[in-house]
Design a protein around this motif. Structure first.
Motif, PDB file in Angstrom:
ATOM      1  N   THR A 212      33.169 -35.509  11.923  1.00 37.60           N
ATOM      2  CA  THR A 212      34.204 -35.664  12.950  1.00 37.60           C
ATOM      3  C   THR A 212      33.990 -34.764  14.169  1.00 37.60           C
TER       4      THR A 212
ATOM      5  N   ARG B 282      41.775 -30.099  17.988  1.00 32.06           N
ATOM      6  CA  ARG B 282      41.536 -30.524  16.608  1.00 32.06           C
ATOM      7  C   ARG B 282      42.694 -30.013  15.751  1.00 32.06           C
TER       8      ARG B 282
ATOM      9  N   CYS C  25      44.376 -29.780  12.337  1.00 28.38           N
ATOM     10  CA  CYS C  25      44.040 -29.898  10.926  1.00 28.38           C
ATOM     11  C   CYS C  25      45.209 -30.531  10.178  1.00 28.38           C
TER      12      CYS C  25
ATOM     13  N   GLU D  26      41.858 -33.593  12.369  1.00 30.87           N
ATOM     14  CA  GLU D  26      40.701 -33.007  11.691  1.00 30.87           C
ATOM     15  C   GLU D  26      40.994 -32.805  10.210  1.00 30.87           C
TER      16      GLU D  26
END
Length: 170
Positions: free
Chosen positions: A73, A86, A88, A125
Motif C-alpha cells: 500500500t 495514512r 491506520c 493503511e
C-alpha cells in the motif's frame, strides 16, 4: 519476456543507489522495493512507464515488478497530493476510533479514501507500527499519535504550514 523500454530514466543519483544495492546481492530481485521507492520519489507515483523502468533496470519481468508494486500500500499508481495521510485502521487503531478519525478526514477534506484534494491524499493503511498510541496517522515521516476526530483540523493546518511529503522518505 524482457521488459519494454521506457521513456523515463532514473536520475544519476538514483541509478547509483540502485547499482550499489545490486552489488550487495547475488541477484537483482532483492532490490525491487528500494527501486520502487526511488521511482516513486523521482516520478511522484508508479505509472506503467515507471514500473517498466524498474523492470528493465533490474532485468526482471514487468509482471513481477507490477505485482510487487500493487501488493504494497505504500506505492501509489496514481498521482497524489504531496501530503499522503495514512490513517491506520488495524485492530489496535480500529478499537480506539480509527474509523471515526478516517471519517473526520473524509468529511473535512471532502474526499473518500484513495482520493486527493489539493495537497492531500487520503489512504486507509493496514498498519503504521504505532499501536501503543492508537489511533495513529502517518504523513511522510511525521506521526500523529492518539488522534481523535476533533484533532483533524489541527493536523491539516499543521501540514499546510509544514508539509511532510513522502518524497523525503526514500
Amino acid at each position: 519476456m524482457p521488459a519494454e523500454s521506457s521513456p523515463l530514466e532514473f536520475s544519476p543519483e538514483a541509478r547509483q543507489k540502485i547499482d550499489r544495492l545490486c552489488g550487495r546481492y547475488p541477484s537483482k530481485q532483492p532490490v525491487i522495493l528500494a527501486a520502487l521507492h526511488l521511482a516513486q520519489k523521482e516520478f511522484g507515483h508508479l505509472s506503467d512507464d515507471a514500473l517498466r523502468l524498474v523492470a528493465s533496470t533490474l532485468d526482471l519481468p514487468y509482471p513481477h515488478v507490477f505485482g510487487v508494486a500493487t501488493f504494497y500500500t505504500m506505492f501509489r499508481r496514481q498521482p497524489a497530493g504531496k501530503n499522503v495521510l495514512r490513517v491506520c485502521t488495524n485492530v489496535s487503531c480500529m478499537l480506539r476510533g480509527a474509523y471515526e478519525v478516517l471519517e473526520a478526514f473524509e468529511s473535512r477534506l471532502g474526499i473518500k479514501v484513495g482520493e486527493s484534494k489539493g495537497d492531500f491524499h487520503l489512504v486507509e493503511e493496514e498498519c503504521i507500527a504505532a499501536c501503543a498510541n492508537a489511533p495513529a496517522v502517518l504523513c511522510g515521516t511525521k506521526y500523529f499519535l492518539d488522534v481523535e476526530p476533533g484533532q483533524v483540523d489541527e493536523i491539516l493546518s499543521a501540514l499546510e504550514q509544514s508539509p511532510h511529503p513522502e518524497s523525503e522518505v526514500a
